[in-house]
Write an enzyme that holds these catalytic residues in place. Structure first.
Site, PDB file in Angstrom:
ATOM      1  N   CYS A  24      60.065  32.648  58.139  1.00  9.51           N
ATOM      2  CA  CYS A  24      60.915  32.946  57.029  1.00  9.51           C
ATOM      3  C   CYS A  24      61.864  34.299  57.417  1.00  9.51           C
ATOM      4  CB  CYS A  24      60.273  33.250  55.496  1.00  9.51           C
ATOM      5  SG  CYS A  24      59.220  34.555  55.797  1.00  9.51           S
ATOM      6  N   CYS A  27      59.900  37.218  58.127  1.00  9.52           N
ATOM      7  CA  CYS A  27      59.220  37.379  59.394  1.00  9.52           C
ATOM      8  C   CYS A  27      60.406  37.687  60.317  1.00  9.52           C
ATOM      9  CB  CYS A  27      58.968  35.984  60.040  1.00  9.52           C
ATOM     10  SG  CYS A  27      57.516  35.295  58.675  1.00  9.52           S
ATOM     11  N   ASP A 425      88.502  18.647  70.090  1.00  9.22           N
ATOM     12  CA  ASP A 425      88.540  18.474  71.422  1.00  9.22           C
ATOM     13  C   ASP A 425      89.277  17.048  71.317  1.00  9.22           C
ATOM     14  OD1 ASP A 425      88.186  18.543  74.164  1.00  9.22           O
ATOM     15  OD2 ASP A 425      86.307  17.172  73.841  1.00  9.22           O
ATOM     16  N   ASP A 600      82.575  16.982  72.371  1.00 10.78           N
ATOM     17  CA  ASP A 600      81.598  16.051  72.899  1.00 10.78           C
ATOM     18  C   ASP A 600      80.754  16.334  74.144  1.00 10.78           C
ATOM     19  OD1 ASP A 600      83.924  15.500  74.039  1.00 10.78           O
ATOM     20  OD2 ASP A 600      83.355  13.282  74.469  1.00 10.78           O
ATOM     21  N   ASP A 604      82.082  21.820  75.960  1.00 11.10           N
ATOM     22  CA  ASP A 604      82.142  22.110  74.522  1.00 11.10           C
ATOM     23  C   ASP A 604      80.877  22.705  73.912  1.00 11.10           C
ATOM     24  OD1 ASP A 604      84.835  21.001  74.161  1.00 11.10           O
ATOM     25  OD2 ASP A 604      83.669  19.004  74.085  1.00 11.10           O
TER      26      ASP A 604
END
Length: 705
Positions: A24, A27, A425, A600, A604
């Site tokens: 969490c 932490c 892209d 993709d 990238d």
């Protein structure tokens, strides 16, 4: 984060530790603050999704010192021996406790209903004992995730969100046992079990979403070959692992093999599939003197390469580091939850203590004062708050999944809802990434010419040849019979047809992607190829604009190809952008905008990680798929506005959930402190608030329309 005192003026060392126990925002705060205060540590950055902490420290500090320091803070850790170390999932350890708590709660509730219905005397006493026999071992087992965390904090003089939860459960159980032994009217085993079941359900949902958000760095580095054949001075060849390679060595890369290191080609000519690095599906012809990179695939012929960079110095590793660093910059939303969690534990303890003390002073007695304090502890349980975000994310993720959009990181819905600029892209993202021959030229070819072209194309694995062959076959042409067929690396396919030389080869000059069909005695054909824009791109861009999202193109492709797509779409465009260029472009935009990156390729990857939110098509490289927050598996570009709309709807529901949860506490806590709520009613009220939050979240099932 400023450098800590006591650090030598030497280059800092970076160590990555796996910390499976953190779950969490609290932490994160404890680890980063605790490690920062340690002499010799300059910075400590937590990646909650990967459950790792990256520590920059004095080289004099040993790994063991860091592990011991984390242990003192309350977290077990181990050295992440390699970037490909196994990830730790937080889901599996919670499943068995959740199952036990839920099963026991349902059974105990059956006996409670009987008691509420009027069971009295020996029957009530028997039902309480049966409930105790079921509940006590179930609570002892299912409560361990909270008890261990709370004990670890208390033992070191600290507190966390699990301390009041553990106190409430334990005191309710002890009081219920006392009531059972003395034959009292009330027992609250059902409340304690329901509390554990709902808390565990919330943590499982949250952990499931975080597991999906693991970094793609490991997947990226897995594309590098494990080793290579090293050519010795006497012409001997010997396979060596990638770790054993050093700059200056000569390695032989066979056709179909990936490179294990960066280098320059000494001898041989071949084509290399660099789609992993550039996103471009077109192979690149390379010969002596050309640079080749780790992870790229040699397609055609063996080549000898002189190694120039290995290990962490390769281009592949550099991109991985950019992705890792960018992914850790996303934790701003976690800081907000961190501040809230820091206030929760002391506030709950204070309210319970005030209730106990107030009722003791008022003369209610020890037993009654404890019951009221337990009711306060339970009724303030942050179940509804804890479920507000993960349940909404899971429901919205399911809706998007049915619409063909996978959500890899639930928290990304929050970031996606706020984006106001989309960077697209080109190849494989705005376009389909599948170059197709000009249909006008294909139609103009005579039957004989087309049959020769089909025959030549069928002898090559080159993507352009395959696309041409597929188009010709679709027009009903049949391949001619050729003789002396020869494919020359980087040049094309050459053969003889009816005694005449024919070829399908690289054009001498052409703008964009094209191929030359040369048949002796006939006119030479230039067959241009074009990458088709995705379906519905016009509607998608219009809908994005309607959602307040501007769009532009950011591509690593050459200027000619990008300019053509920019002309068709009317978008501003930037071409020839390297991974670092894309990263800088996004950082610049983020000064005024919240950026969505749609890409993709491996090139990238850092941009996908750096952007406020990221989406990749299902045809993306493995690294692109790993780095993106969302993946759409449909050809239509309408997935982009659909995801943005669903994200905005999700955040509306999350805010409503928070309002419901806070409103519940504003009403319920004063009632509990006033002694008007028993621990059982507190558990029911707490569960009811959680159910309301869940029901509200279920409205998102149609969010992806």
């Amino acid at each position: 984060m400023s450098a800590a005192t006591g650090i030598r003026p030497e280059p800092l060392q970076e160590t990555v530790l796996a910390v499976p126990g953190m779950h969490c925002a609290g932490c994160i705060s404890k680890i980063e603050r605790g490690m920062k205060d340690l002499p010799g540590v300059a910075t400590a950055r937590v990646n909650l999704s990967a459950r790792q902490v990256t520590i920059r420290h004095d080289p004099a500090m040993k790994d063991r010192d860091l592990v011991t320091a984390l242990e003192r803070i309350g977290f077990e850790s181990e050295l992440r021996k390699a970037v490909q170390a196994q990830d730790h999932s937080a889901v599996r350890p919670l499943l068995a406790p959740l199952g036990v708590a839920a099963f026991a709660a349902m059974n105990v509730m059956l006996f409670s209903v009987s008691v509420w219905s009027g069971a009295d005397g020996s029957v009530r006493w028997m039902f309480h004992w049966i409930s105790a026999l079921i509940a006590v071992p179930a609570i002892a087992y299912a409560g361990q995730p909270f008890f261990r965390s709370a004990w670890g904090a208390v033992r070191r003089g600290r507190t966390n969100m699990d301390v009041p939860i553990s106190l409430g459960v334990l005191i309710a159980t002890i009081l219920s046992l006392y009531e059972t032994v003395v034959g009292g009217q009330h027992a609250w085993f059902d409340g304690a079990l329901m509390l554990l079941a709902f808390l565990l359900a919330g943590r499982v949902l949250d952990a499931m979403m975080r597991d999906k958000a693991r970094t793609g760095v490991d997947a990226l580095l897995s594309h590098a070959a494990q080793g290579a054949m090293v050519v010795g001075e006497g012409g001997t060849v010997d396979w060596q692992r990638a770790e054993q390679l050093v700059p200056g060595m000569v390695i032989r890369i066979a056709a179909g093999e990936r490179l294990a290191a960066d280098g320059d080609i000494l001898t041989g000519v071949s084509q290399f599939d660099q789609s992993l690095l550039t996103g471009e599906s077109t192979p690149i012809a390379s010969g002596p003197g050309d640079k080749v990179l780790t992870g790229t695939l040699n397609l055609d012929a063996p080549v000898d390469v002189r190694v120039t960079a290995v290990g962490q110095d390769t281009t592949l590793a550099t991109i991985a580091r950019l992705m890792d660093a960018a992914a850790q910059n996303r934790s701003t939303y976690v800081r907000i939850a961190d501040r809230a969690s820091q206030l929760y534990a002391p506030a709950v303890h204070l309210l319970a203590a005030l209730s106990f003390a107030g009722w003791m002073i008022a003369g209610a007695g020890l037993y009654q004062s404890l019951v009221i304090a337990v009711a306060v502890l339970i009724i303030t349980c942050p179940c509804a708050l804890g479920l507000a975000v993960p349940v909404a994310q899971v429901v919205a993720s399911g809706a998007l999944m049915r619409a063909g959009i996978m959500v890899k990181d639930g928290s990304a819905l929050e970031r996606l809802a706020r984006i106001d600029h989309a960077l697209l892209d080109k190849t494989g993202t705005l376009t389909l990434g599948r170059p197709e021959p000009d249909p006008a030229v294909i139609t103009s070819l005579s039957a004989d010419t087309a049959s020769v072209a089909l025959a030549l194309a069928s002898h090559s694995r080159h993507p352009i040849s395959r696309a041409l062959g597929k188009a010709l076959a679709a027009h009903g042409h049949r391949a001619a019979v050729l003789d002396q067929v020869e494919e020359r690396a980087g040049q094309g396919v050459f053969a003889r047809w009816q005694g005449q030389p024919v070829s399908l080869r690289r054009p001498d000059r052409a703008q964009g992607v094209a191929v030359t069909l040369d048949i002796a005695g006939q006119p030479i054909w230039l067959i241009p190829f074009a990458d088709r824009l995705r379906p519905d791109w016009q509607d998608a861009l219009r809908q994005l604009a309607g959602l307040g999202v501007d769009a532009s193109i950011l591509s690593g492709d050459n200027g000619v190809a990008v300019a053509e797509v920019a002309r068709q779409t009317g978008l501003e465009a930037r071409s020839d952008a390297s991974p670092a260029d894309k990263l800088r472009a996004i950082e610049s935009l983020q000064q005024e905008h919240r950026v969505l990156m749609v890409g993709d390729g491996l090139n990238d990857g850092p941009a996908l990680a750096q952007a406020n939110a990221s989406i990749a098509p299902g045809t993306a490289s493995d690294v692109g798929l790993q780095a993106a927050d969302f993946v759409f598996v449909q050809e239509s570009l309408l997935a982009l506005p659909r995801a943005v709309r669903a994200a905005k709807a999700t955040m509306r529901v999350v805010k409503q959930n928070f309002a419901l949860a806070i409103g519940y506490n504003i009403i319920a806590v004063p009632l509990a402190m006033a002694g008007m709520v028993t621990p059982m009613i507190a558990a029911i009220a707490m569960s009811g608030s959680s159910l309301i939050v869940i029901a509200n979240s279920l409205r998102l099932t149609k969010a992806a329309r």
